[in-house]
Design a protein around this motif. Structure first.
Motif, PDB file in Angstrom:
ATOM      1  N   ASN A  96     -25.737  13.428  13.169  1.00 49.45           N
ATOM      2  CA  ASN A  96     -24.805  13.674  14.281  1.00 49.45           C
ATOM      3  C   ASN A  96     -24.359  12.397  14.991  1.00 49.45           C
ATOM      4  OD1 ASN A  96     -24.909  16.512  13.892  1.00 49.45           O
ATOM      5  ND2 ASN A  96     -26.801  16.618  15.093  1.00 49.45           N
ATOM      6  N   SER A  97     -24.561  11.236  14.392  1.00 49.22           N
ATOM      7  CA  SER A  97     -24.066   9.972  14.955  1.00 49.22           C
ATOM      8  C   SER A  97     -23.052   9.369  13.990  1.00 49.22           C
ATOM      9  CB  SER A  97     -25.221   8.986  15.183  1.00 49.22           C
ATOM     10  OG  SER A  97     -26.144   9.516  16.109  1.00 49.22           O
ATOM     11  N   SER A  98     -21.922   8.906  14.522  1.00 47.40           N
ATOM     12  CA  SER A  98     -20.853   8.371  13.685  1.00 47.40           C
ATOM     13  C   SER A  98     -21.317   7.114  12.952  1.00 47.40           C
ATOM     14  CB  SER A  98     -19.621   8.052  14.536  1.00 47.40           C
ATOM     15  OG  SER A  98     -19.089   9.237  15.097  1.00 47.40           O
ATOM     16  N   ILE A  99     -20.873   6.980  11.697  1.00 45.72           N
ATOM     17  CA  ILE A  99     -21.210   5.814  10.880  1.00 45.72           C
ATOM     18  C   ILE A  99     -19.940   5.316  10.198  1.00 45.72           C
ATOM     19  CG2 ILE A  99     -23.603   6.482  10.483  1.00 45.72           C
ATOM     20  CD1 ILE A  99     -22.767   7.627   7.799  1.00 45.72           C
ATOM     21  N   THR A 100     -20.034   4.137   9.598  1.00 45.48           N
ATOM     22  CA  THR A 100     -18.877   3.543   8.926  1.00 45.48           C
ATOM     23  C   THR A 100     -18.778   4.056   7.493  1.00 45.48           C
ATOM     24  OG1 THR A 100     -20.205   1.644   8.215  1.00 45.48           O
ATOM     25  CG2 THR A 100     -19.041   1.466  10.339  1.00 45.48           C
ATOM     26  N   ASN A 101     -17.666   3.799   6.883  1.00 44.97           N
ATOM     27  CA  ASN A 101     -17.441   4.158   5.473  1.00 44.97           C
ATOM     28  C   ASN A 101     -16.884   2.930   4.750  1.00 44.97           C
ATOM     29  OD1 ASN A 101     -17.225   5.764   3.144  1.00 44.97           O
ATOM     30  ND2 ASN A 101     -15.096   6.248   3.595  1.00 44.97           N
ATOM     31  N   PRO A 102     -17.658   2.268   3.876  1.00 45.22           N
ATOM     32  CA  PRO A 102     -18.992   2.633   3.377  1.00 45.22           C
ATOM     33  C   PRO A 102     -20.086   2.350   4.402  1.00 45.22           C
ATOM     34  CG  PRO A 102     -18.309   0.568   2.411  1.00 45.22           C
ATOM     35  CD  PRO A 102     -17.123   1.067   3.192  1.00 45.22           C
ATOM     36  N   TYR A 103     -21.294   2.882   4.096  1.00 44.72           N
ATOM     37  CA  TYR A 103     -22.416   2.796   5.033  1.00 44.72           C
ATOM     38  C   TYR A 103     -23.687   2.481   4.246  1.00 44.72           C
ATOM     39  CZ  TYR A 103     -25.921   4.320   8.449  1.00 44.72           C
ATOM     40  OH  TYR A 103     -26.995   4.378   9.303  1.00 44.72           O
ATOM     41  N   GLU A 124     -14.386  12.031   9.132  1.00 42.15           N
ATOM     42  CA  GLU A 124     -15.314  11.162   9.863  1.00 42.15           C
ATOM     43  C   GLU A 124     -16.717  11.375   9.314  1.00 42.15           C
ATOM     44  OE1 GLU A 124     -17.249  10.559  14.336  1.00 42.15           O
ATOM     45  OE2 GLU A 124     -15.624  12.003  14.004  1.00 42.15           O
ATOM     46  N   LEU A 125     -17.446  10.258   9.057  1.00 44.92           N
ATOM     47  CA  LEU A 125     -18.811  10.339   8.551  1.00 44.92           C
ATOM     48  C   LEU A 125     -19.798  10.283   9.713  1.00 44.92           C
ATOM     49  CD1 LEU A 125     -18.721   7.944   5.461  1.00 44.92           C
ATOM     50  CD2 LEU A 125     -18.194  10.373   5.560  1.00 44.92           C
ATOM     51  N   GLN A 126     -20.859  11.071   9.597  1.00 45.15           N
ATOM     52  CA  GLN A 126     -21.917  11.073  10.595  1.00 45.15           C
ATOM     53  C   GLN A 126     -23.270  11.124   9.903  1.00 45.15           C
ATOM     54  OE1 GLN A 126     -21.370  14.243  13.432  1.00 45.15           O
ATOM     55  NE2 GLN A 126     -19.651  13.254  14.438  1.00 45.15           N
ATOM     56  N   GLN A 127     -24.253  10.467  10.534  1.00 44.59           N
ATOM     57  CA  GLN A 127     -25.636  10.552  10.075  1.00 44.59           C
ATOM     58  C   GLN A 127     -26.464  11.119  11.210  1.00 44.59           C
ATOM     59  OE1 GLN A 127     -27.590   6.869   9.228  1.00 44.59           O
ATOM     60  NE2 GLN A 127     -29.325   7.813   8.231  1.00 44.59           N
ATOM     61  N   THR A 160     -16.612  21.249   8.563  1.00 48.33           N
ATOM     62  CA  THR A 160     -17.683  20.251   8.430  1.00 48.33           C
ATOM     63  C   THR A 160     -18.467  20.513   7.156  1.00 48.33           C
ATOM     64  OG1 THR A 160     -17.889  20.018  10.831  1.00 48.33           O
ATOM     65  CG2 THR A 160     -19.737  19.235   9.483  1.00 48.33           C
ATOM     66  N   LEU A 161     -18.669  19.454   6.370  1.00 49.22           N
ATOM     67  CA  LEU A 161     -19.469  19.521   5.153  1.00 49.22           C
ATOM     68  C   LEU A 161     -20.752  18.737   5.392  1.00 49.22           C
ATOM     69  CD1 LEU A 161     -19.643  20.309   2.105  1.00 49.22           C
ATOM     70  CD2 LEU A 161     -18.649  18.055   1.609  1.00 49.22           C
ATOM     71  N   PHE A 162     -21.901  19.368   5.125  1.00 52.74           N
ATOM     72  CA  PHE A 162     -23.198  18.729   5.318  1.00 52.74           C
ATOM     73  C   PHE A 162     -23.742  18.235   3.978  1.00 52.74           C
ATOM     74  CE2 PHE A 162     -22.756  21.822   8.746  1.00 52.74           C
ATOM     75  CZ  PHE A 162     -23.007  21.032   9.862  1.00 52.74           C
ATOM     76  N   LEU A 163     -24.344  17.034   4.004  1.00 47.48           N
ATOM     77  CA  LEU A 163     -24.920  16.428   2.803  1.00 47.48           C
ATOM     78  C   LEU A 163     -26.387  16.131   3.070  1.00 47.48           C
ATOM     79  CD1 LEU A 163     -22.058  13.864   2.087  1.00 47.48           C
ATOM     80  CD2 LEU A 163     -22.292  16.167   1.158  1.00 47.48           C
ATOM     81  N   SER A 164     -27.247  16.556   2.182  1.00 47.91           N
ATOM     82  CA  SER A 164     -28.684  16.363   2.350  1.00 47.91           C
ATOM     83  C   SER A 164     -29.256  15.652   1.128  1.00 47.91           C
ATOM     84  CB  SER A 164     -29.377  17.712   2.548  1.00 47.91           C
ATOM     85  OG  SER A 164     -30.776  17.549   2.635  1.00 47.91           O
ATOM     86  N   ILE A 165     -30.243  14.753   1.372  1.00 45.34           N
ATOM     87  CA  ILE A 165     -30.931  14.035   0.292  1.00 45.34           C
ATOM     88  C   ILE A 165     -32.385  14.506   0.279  1.00 45.34           C
ATOM     89  CG2 ILE A 165     -31.615  11.788  -0.606  1.00 45.34           C
ATOM     90  CD1 ILE A 165     -29.264  10.557   0.831  1.00 45.34           C
ATOM     91  N   PRO A 166     -32.801  15.265  -0.730  1.00 46.47           N
ATOM     92  CA  PRO A 166     -34.199  15.731  -0.788  1.00 46.47           C
ATOM     93  C   PRO A 166     -35.162  14.546  -0.863  1.00 46.47           C
ATOM     94  CG  PRO A 166     -32.814  16.927  -2.347  1.00 46.47           C
ATOM     95  CD  PRO A 166     -31.997  15.780  -1.848  1.00 46.47           C
ATOM     96  N   TRP A 167     -36.261  14.648  -0.155  1.00 48.21           N
ATOM     97  CA  TRP A 167     -37.244  13.566  -0.112  1.00 48.21           C
ATOM     98  C   TRP A 167     -38.050  13.526  -1.407  1.00 48.21           C
ATOM     99  CZ3 TRP A 167     -38.250   9.240   2.170  1.00 48.21           C
ATOM    100  CH2 TRP A 167     -39.515   8.670   2.069  1.00 48.21           C
TER     101      TRP A 167
END
Length: 752
Positions: free
Chosen positions: A509-516, A504-507, A464-471
């Motif tokens: 921990n909830s599944s999302i579409t690709n693109p989203y 599989e993409l998740q936001q 699993t690879l985690f992606l974060s967007i700094p505020w």
């Protein structure tokens, strides 16, 4: 016989003609209808409006006999449908007749309209015709008709429901100002409001009128003085009325805004009995405002050129709780920006102003006037002379940033000087330069949050690879378009998609579409769940992550791309070392395959294989062959049972499958034990002096012979050697083992 034949022939011809004639007539009618619908007048219509009215506006059906010329001009809107060319129109006549002259045929208006004025309009032709009727025409109803003669001599007549010219009517209008204007008041100054009043009724009507002031002025104000020139008017006559307001010396500034100035016009006439009859009673209203005697320059800056999306102004105090970015200019990635500003003469009289735009930075900017948007102001300065009260002038400012000032926050200042009073007014707008090195950051662990740019994974594995967007506070400002599209792709060395690697993409921990599509929020993260197939080729792959801003401004839209390198390593657990070196290895590999193909108890299979191998290692060739045959039969039996089970999967439940496998395992155990029993019995008869311990003593050297020597490289060859993007060198040996060079020696990795 001949007569009968002739009669039959005649009847046949008659029957044929009777069938064909209706068809011919129907076709002719259809052709006629088609021709008529395309090239003949289908309808005509007339509508009546004031000057400037449109076809869909409400019609004006009441008119006054002695109105001003502008208000005595009727606009006739004329529509001819069914034709698109004037060639089919011979003439058009518009008639307007007083109802009492209809019988005599004496119209007030009989106009032969110009056909050349008709213009194509949807499914027909359209035109306007304006007619100003004379003063003091007879009051009452007027009939209106349009006669249109086509080129075939057919007359098309449209009769309008007509208009009514009323006998009694009044008109009032402010002098010098419109009802959409404001009346201005200043400290200790007199404000005058002049009104034009006219009796627009018939010439023989005598009326009386009065004006009543309705506004409740502030408590420290006096009621206005009212002067009326003449309150008695005959039809067509006019008069004037004058309001004079004296503002107190402390009127401005005021905590409360000035109320609207409202007044009422009432008009009456005397009927034949001597009674006064009220025929007009209308209220009028004008907006008012308190202003300083010496004009102020009210400066406002906007993000758009439609005086919307206000940045800030110099006459409303800012809320200290509002983020400074709300009233600032922001340049992303050193891009050019523009803003718009205006200033208003907020005063009692016309004034001359001097404008200058400055900045403490060495930024390059140009100012353009709304009257000449192609040529910038010389020296970013301008003089605006005799600007009327409450009038405004508009400007556009283009800012280009140079590299030395990428992080500047110094404001740009708009300075305006009142040339009459010498007072200076200014507005400073902060400027922020924002640059995002990257919008998204990747890690394998949210707790430690160690950033990664290169990943590696063996075949037949997942991670699993985690992606974060700094505020950033800019995401929350009102004018920033915080709408984004998130898209992930994986490509191989040839830039093609890799179906062996699924994700599989998740936001959160909830599944999302690709693109989203999403909005950036605080404490938000995405995750990508990768599944590496066992058939994935080893080597380097690219994970491309794109986040683009969704906005109508495609030129200045923000877009961020992140590329991660993924190295796929060979999983040596998928292969047994030296699987092609001996028959014994083939046997172990087959039994492993059998165990994998059949969902049986792996421990039981290992027990069976272990027993068989013990026998093989402690008997002669004949016993070995017998054991191998037994093992092969067991394998065949297992495969047959497996095939039978697979063929029935679609019709049997899970419980029945489990019971079948239990029966197969028990059968295998019984067969194996029976075979071992008979073999041992045969061995005992042929070698009566052989004891069990002899077999155990033979096992020891055999086991040591098949034990792999990890530290020995004798007989091994290099299958593949490469260096990854991080500078590490790898090699794969002929026994499927993997090694990497640490600078001094080759170190085994992932060895099973």
């Amino acid at each position: 016989m001949g007569e009968r034949c002739s009669t039959a022939a005649v009847l046949t011809v008659v029957l044929f003609l009777s069938i064909q004639l209706p068809i011919s007539n129907q076709s002719l009618e259809e052709n006629q209808l088609f021709s008529t619908g395309q090239d003949e007048i289908t309808s005509t219509e007339v509508r009546i409006h004031n000057l400037g009215g449109s076809w869909d506006d409400n019609q004006v059906l009441e008119w006054s006999p002695n109105h001003l010329e502008f208000n005595r001009t009727i606009q006739f809107s004329i529509l001819i449908e069914g034709v698109n060319s004037t060639d089919k129109i011979e003439s058009m006549t518009l008639n307007m007749t007083w109802i009492y002259n209809v019988s005599t045929g004496d119209p007030l208006l009989s106009e032969n309209l110009s056909i050349s004025s008709l213009k194509p309009h949807e499914n027909g032709l359209f035109m306007y015709f304006n007619y100003t009727y004379p003063l003091d025409i007879f009051h009452d109803e007027y009939e209106i008709s349009l006669d249109t003669l086509d080129s075939d001599g057919l007359l098309h007549t449209f009769n309008h429901k007509g208009i009514n010219v009323i006998a009694y009517d009044m008109h009032l209008n402010p002098v010098g100002v419109g009802f959409d204007s404001k009346i201005l008041f200043a400290n200790n100054q007199i404000t005058s409001l002049e009104l034009f009043i006219q009796n627009t009724g018939s010439v023989y009507t005598d009326i009386e009128f009065q004006i009543i002031f309705l506004t409740q002025l502030p408590s420290n104000w006096n009621q206005p003085n009212l002067f009326v020139l003449d309150a008695n008017l005959s039809g067509g006559e006019n008069s004037t009325a004058l309001f004079e307001f004296q503002a107190p010396s402390d009127a401005y500034p005021s905590k409360d805004s000035m109320p609207s100035i409202e007044f009422q016009l009432i008009a009456e006439f005397e009927d034949f009995t001597g009674q006064m009859v009220e025929f007009y009673n209308v209220n009028y209203s004008l907006e008012s405002e308190l202003v300083p005697f010496d004009s102020l320059a009210n400066i406002s800056a906007y993000r758009t050129n439609f005086s919307t999306d206000l940045i800030k102004n110099n006459f409303i105090e800012l809320d200290s709780n509002v983020d400074i970015l709300e009233y600032s200019l922001i340049s992303f990635e050193n891009r050019s920006i523009e803003f718009f500003f205006e200033f208003e003469n907020f005063g009692f009289s016309q004034t001359t102003f001097e404008l200058e735009v400055v900045s403490q930075n060495s930024i390059d900017f140009e100012v353009y006037s709304s009257t000449d948007d192609q040529r910038s102001l010389e020296g970013q300065q301008s003089t605006i002379t005799n600007l009327q009260p409450l009038d405004s002038v508009y400007f556009r400012c283009q800012i280009n940033f140079i590299s030395e000032n990428q992080i500047t926050k110094d404001p740009i200042a708009i300075i305006i000087r009142n040339a009459n009073s010498g007072t200076t007014f200014d507005l400073e707008i902060p400027i922020f330069m924002l640059e995002f090195d990257d919008l998204i950051y990747s890690t394998l662990d949210l707790d430690s949050f160690e950033l990664v740019s290169n990943l590696s994974s063996p075949q037949n594995d997942s991670f699993t690879l985690f992606l974060s967007i700094p505020w950033n506070n800019v995401f929350d400002v009102s004018y920033f378009e915080n709408n984004w599209r998130f898209f992930v792709t994986i490509s191989g060395p040839d830039s093609l998609a890799v179906p062996q690697i699924s994700f599989e993409l998740q936001q959160n921990n909830s599944s999302i579409t690709n693109p989203y599509e999403f909005t950036i929020d605080e404490d938000q993260f995405f995750s990508i769940l990768f599944d590496i197939g066992k058939d994935t080729d080893i080597g380097n792959y690219s994970i491309d992550i794109n986040i683009g801003q969704i906005t109508d401004d495609t030129i200045n839209a923000l877009n961020f791309e992140t590329q991660l390198e993924l190295t796929i390593l060979e999983n040596s657990s998928l292969f047994e070392p030296g699987q092609n070196d001996s028959d014994d290895d083939d046997l172990i590999d087959d039994s492993n395959n059998t165990s994998n193909n059949n969902s049986t108890d792996i421990g039981q299979d290992n027990l069976t294989n272990s027993s068989s191998n013990d026998l093989v290692n402690n008997t002669d060739e004949q016993i070995n062959n017998s054991t191998n045959n037994t093992q092969q039969n067991n394998t065949d039996l297992t495969q047959n049972q497996d095939g039978d089970s697979d063929s029935n999967d679609s019709t049997k439940s899970q419980d029945k499958d489990t019971k079948s496998w239990i029966y197969i395992i028990l059968a295998l155990i019984v067969i194996s034990l029976t075979s071992i029993f008979f073999i041992r019995k045969k061995i005992s008869r042929e070698n009566p002096n052989l004891e069990d311990k002899t077999i155990v003593e033979i096992n020891t050297p055999v086991i040591s012979n098949i034990q792999p020597e990890i530290n020995s490289d004798e007989g091994l060859t290099v299958l593949h050697q490469w260096t990854d993007n991080n500078g590490y060198t790898w090699k794969q040996m002929s026994d499927r083992s993997m090694l990497w060079w640490n600078g001094t020696e080759w170190v085994p990795v992932n060895y099973n």
